[in-house]
Design a protein around this motif. Structure first.
Motif, PDB file in Angstrom:
ATOM      1  N   LYS A 115     -72.131 126.509  66.125  1.00 17.34           N
ATOM      2  CA  LYS A 115     -72.175 127.691  65.272  1.00 17.34           C
ATOM      3  C   LYS A 115     -70.974 127.665  64.335  1.00 17.34           C
ATOM      4  O   LYS A 115     -69.848 127.920  64.738  1.00 17.34           O
ATOM      5  CB  LYS A 115     -72.172 128.971  66.113  1.00 17.34           C
ATOM      6  CG  LYS A 115     -73.452 129.171  66.896  1.00 17.34           C
ATOM      7  CD  LYS A 115     -73.423 130.465  67.682  1.00 17.34           C
ATOM      8  CE  LYS A 115     -74.750 130.662  68.407  1.00 17.34           C
ATOM      9  NZ  LYS A 115     -74.746 131.890  69.231  1.00 17.34           N
ATOM     10  N   LYS A 116     -71.242 127.345  63.088  1.00 14.44           N
ATOM     11  CA  LYS A 116     -70.181 127.220  62.092  1.00 14.44           C
ATOM     12  C   LYS A 116     -70.544 128.070  60.875  1.00 14.44           C
ATOM     13  O   LYS A 116     -71.693 128.163  60.467  1.00 14.44           O
ATOM     14  CB  LYS A 116     -70.024 125.768  61.648  1.00 14.44           C
ATOM     15  CG  LYS A 116     -69.561 124.801  62.745  1.00 14.44           C
ATOM     16  CD  LYS A 116     -68.101 124.982  63.068  1.00 14.44           C
ATOM     17  CE  LYS A 116     -67.517 123.815  63.856  1.00 14.44           C
ATOM     18  NZ  LYS A 116     -68.149 123.541  65.144  1.00 14.44           N
ATOM     19  N   MET A 142     -76.381 135.530  59.220  1.00 17.44           N
ATOM     20  CA  MET A 142     -76.055 134.107  59.188  1.00 17.44           C
ATOM     21  C   MET A 142     -77.220 133.259  58.707  1.00 17.44           C
ATOM     22  O   MET A 142     -77.041 132.105  58.330  1.00 17.44           O
ATOM     23  CB  MET A 142     -75.589 133.649  60.574  1.00 17.44           C
ATOM     24  CG  MET A 142     -74.333 134.356  61.066  1.00 17.44           C
ATOM     25  SD  MET A 142     -72.978 134.381  59.869  1.00 17.44           S
ATOM     26  CE  MET A 142     -72.578 132.640  59.809  1.00 17.44           C
ATOM     27  N   SER A 143     -78.424 133.825  58.697  1.00 13.85           N
ATOM     28  CA  SER A 143     -79.596 133.074  58.226  1.00 13.85           C
ATOM     29  C   SER A 143     -79.773 133.175  56.710  1.00 13.85           C
ATOM     30  O   SER A 143     -80.630 132.493  56.136  1.00 13.85           O
ATOM     31  CB  SER A 143     -80.867 133.588  58.922  1.00 13.85           C
ATOM     32  OG  SER A 143     -81.092 134.957  58.593  1.00 13.85           O
ATOM     33  N   LEU A 144     -78.978 134.011  56.047  1.00 14.38           N
ATOM     34  CA  LEU A 144     -79.112 134.176  54.609  1.00 14.38           C
ATOM     35  C   LEU A 144     -78.536 132.966  53.870  1.00 14.38           C
ATOM     36  O   LEU A 144     -77.450 132.492  54.209  1.00 14.38           O
ATOM     37  CB  LEU A 144     -78.374 135.435  54.140  1.00 14.38           C
ATOM     38  CG  LEU A 144     -78.931 136.783  54.583  1.00 14.38           C
ATOM     39  CD1 LEU A 144     -77.963 137.900  54.185  1.00 14.38           C
ATOM     40  CD2 LEU A 144     -80.297 137.035  53.958  1.00 14.38           C
ATOM     41  N   ARG A 361     -69.627 140.058  56.076  1.00  9.45           N
ATOM     42  CA  ARG A 361     -70.922 139.496  55.685  1.00  9.45           C
ATOM     43  C   ARG A 361     -72.056 140.251  56.377  1.00  9.45           C
ATOM     44  O   ARG A 361     -73.052 140.608  55.754  1.00  9.45           O
ATOM     45  CB  ARG A 361     -70.959 138.012  56.058  1.00  9.45           C
ATOM     46  CG  ARG A 361     -72.295 137.329  55.793  1.00  9.45           C
ATOM     47  CD  ARG A 361     -72.259 135.907  56.350  1.00  9.45           C
ATOM     48  NE  ARG A 361     -73.515 135.218  56.133  1.00  9.45           N
ATOM     49  CZ  ARG A 361     -73.640 134.072  55.476  1.00  9.45           C
ATOM     50  NH1 ARG A 361     -72.588 133.505  54.941  1.00  9.45           N
ATOM     51  NH2 ARG A 361     -74.817 133.496  55.346  1.00  9.45           N
ATOM     52  N   GLU A 362     -71.902 140.508  57.656  1.00  7.40           N
ATOM     53  CA  GLU A 362     -72.970 141.141  58.436  1.00  7.40           C
ATOM     54  C   GLU A 362     -73.226 142.580  58.008  1.00  7.40           C
ATOM     55  O   GLU A 362     -74.363 143.041  58.004  1.00  7.40           O
ATOM     56  CB  GLU A 362     -72.602 141.099  59.930  1.00  7.40           C
ATOM     57  CG  GLU A 362     -73.644 141.700  60.859  1.00  7.40           C
ATOM     58  CD  GLU A 362     -74.927 140.880  60.944  1.00  7.40           C
ATOM     59  OE1 GLU A 362     -75.913 141.387  61.502  1.00  7.40           O
ATOM     60  OE2 GLU A 362     -74.938 139.717  60.465  1.00  7.40           O
ATOM     61  N   THR A 363     -72.181 143.306  57.631  1.00  5.98           N
ATOM     62  CA  THR A 363     -72.346 144.740  57.380  1.00  5.98           C
ATOM     63  C   THR A 363     -72.539 145.095  55.914  1.00  5.98           C
ATOM     64  O   THR A 363     -72.922 146.229  55.606  1.00  5.98           O
ATOM     65  CB  THR A 363     -71.135 145.528  57.918  1.00  5.98           C
ATOM     66  OG1 THR A 363     -69.928 145.076  57.283  1.00  5.98           O
ATOM     67  CG2 THR A 363     -71.007 145.359  59.421  1.00  5.98           C
TER      68      THR A 363
END
Length: 375
Positions: A115-116, A142-144, A361-363
């Protein structure tokens, strides 16, 4: 967040091939929480290893790993009761003492972790690679995809600040109907790749959750001077940058359609500029905002400003992480409470992580949807 060190179950494991197959760190759910087991495989020149990050923290002693006797394998295990996600690093043969600048130059990712997070920290720089761990906390962002070929750069010269900076522009959606929304983000390049705002705009637009939107990413030649509640920087955004945006793009002049955004000091700058110029900017996304910065002795300036000024017609999304420093968490909490007492339109999120681009990034996607949800 309560983090307890426990004895590693791998303390007697000397089968390197087996450990390499495990994909570290190893995360196990147990009756009293979540176990996280870090493993590092060194060599005969490895004299010490420390694991550092938002989890398990930045204290050298707390992160010091144990060598398995008779091997080059180093282990460290923790127990936490709360799910989290965090980037982390290894510091090998650490002899840097209090010199954290030198230490940061030599931090390593986890060779055993697939996981990088990979991104560039500057337009001409080499890629940065971060290891991260998801401990029962799944990160959908993380999939974006991170690259966007319709993004372009211009250089903006400021007469007010007597400097120049890169401006990152994303304006992909053609429309002959209503003027577009505007999202201005501070630390602009960070919000193009590490935090892929162009992709997020596309995603929300395609789902019908966001009107056509232009992104303007604003870099800074000196963010510590410009992002600390600097009135001159706010004047630059208000009197130079925004008029330039209006001249160049078919965008709305309604403050309700314009947002300022940023993380850390950038979140502080966005918040300060929106509240002091709510006649121009009607929305703010503040991620891990540095509200613990004090412009007024012994008081958080944001709380003081909110309590002493009339309410402004703005919409606010703000957040902070459970693994961030106590002063920042407390300042964000107090700022949110002051906003609530004044009946502001504010959404406050506490996430399970630290002062970390991983969580910004997530929020950000949630913040963007929150401020423009009914537009």
């Amino acid at each position: 967040m309560n983090i307890k060190e426990i004895q590693s179950p791998y303390i007697k494991e000397i089968n390197i091939d087996y450990l390499k197959s495990l994909d570290t760190p190893i995360v196990n759910s147990v009756d009293d929480g979540i176990e996280v087991h870090f493993i590092y495989i060194g060599n005969d020149k490895t004299s010490s290893v420390h694991v550092l990050g938002s989890f398990p923290g930045w204290e050298l002693q707390k992160g010091e790993m144990t060598r398995i006797e008779g091997s080059e394998i180093w282990v460290k295990s923790f127990l936490t009761r709360t799910s989290f996600a965090s980037t982390y690093y290894f510091s090998v043969n650490d002899e840097y003492g209090d010199n954290w600048g030198e230490r940061f130059k030599h931090l390593m990712t986890d060779p055993l972790n697939r996981k990088k997070m990979v991104f560039s920290e500057s337009p001409d720089g080499i890629s940065t690679e971060l290891s991260y761990v998801e401990a029962n906390e799944y990160l959908s962002s993380m999939s974006l995809p991170t690259e966007n070929h319709k993004l372009y750069k211009e250089v903006f010269k400021s007469e007010l600040l007597h400097n120049e900076r890169d401006i990152w522009i994303y304006d992909p959606i053609e429309t002959n109907e209503i003027p577009k929304n505007v999202v201005i983000v501070f630390d602009g390049f960070q919000y193009t790749e590490a935090i892929p705002v162009p992709t997020m705009i596309d995603h929300l637009y395609e789902e019908g959750k966001l009107p056509p939107t232009v992104m303007i990413g604003v870099d800074s030649p000196d963010r510590f001077a410009e992002f600390n509640g600097n009135e001159r920087f706010t004047q630059f955004i208000s009197d130079e940058l925004l008029p330039w945006v209006h001249r160049r793009f078919k965008v709305s002049r309604n403050p309700k359609d314009i947002a300022l955004c940023g993380a850390s000091l950038g979140g502080l700058a966005a918040f300060y500029s929106v509240l002091t110029r709510s006649d121009l900017f009607g929305n703010v996304i503040s991620q891990s905002g540095s509200f613990n910065h004090k412009k007024i002795e012994d008081e958080y300036w944001a709380v003081h400003y909110i309590e002493t000024e009339a309410k402004h017609p703005v919409r606010i999304y703000m957040n902070a992480g459970r693994l961030e420093m106590d002063a920042l968490q407390d300042a964000n909490k107090q700022t949110h409470q002051a906003l609530m007492r004044k009946d502001y339109d504010v959404t406050y999120e506490v996430f399970n992580g630290g002062h970390d681009v991983l969580w910004w990034r997530e929020t950000f996607l949630r913040g963007l949807e929150s401020i423009f949800s009914d537009k």
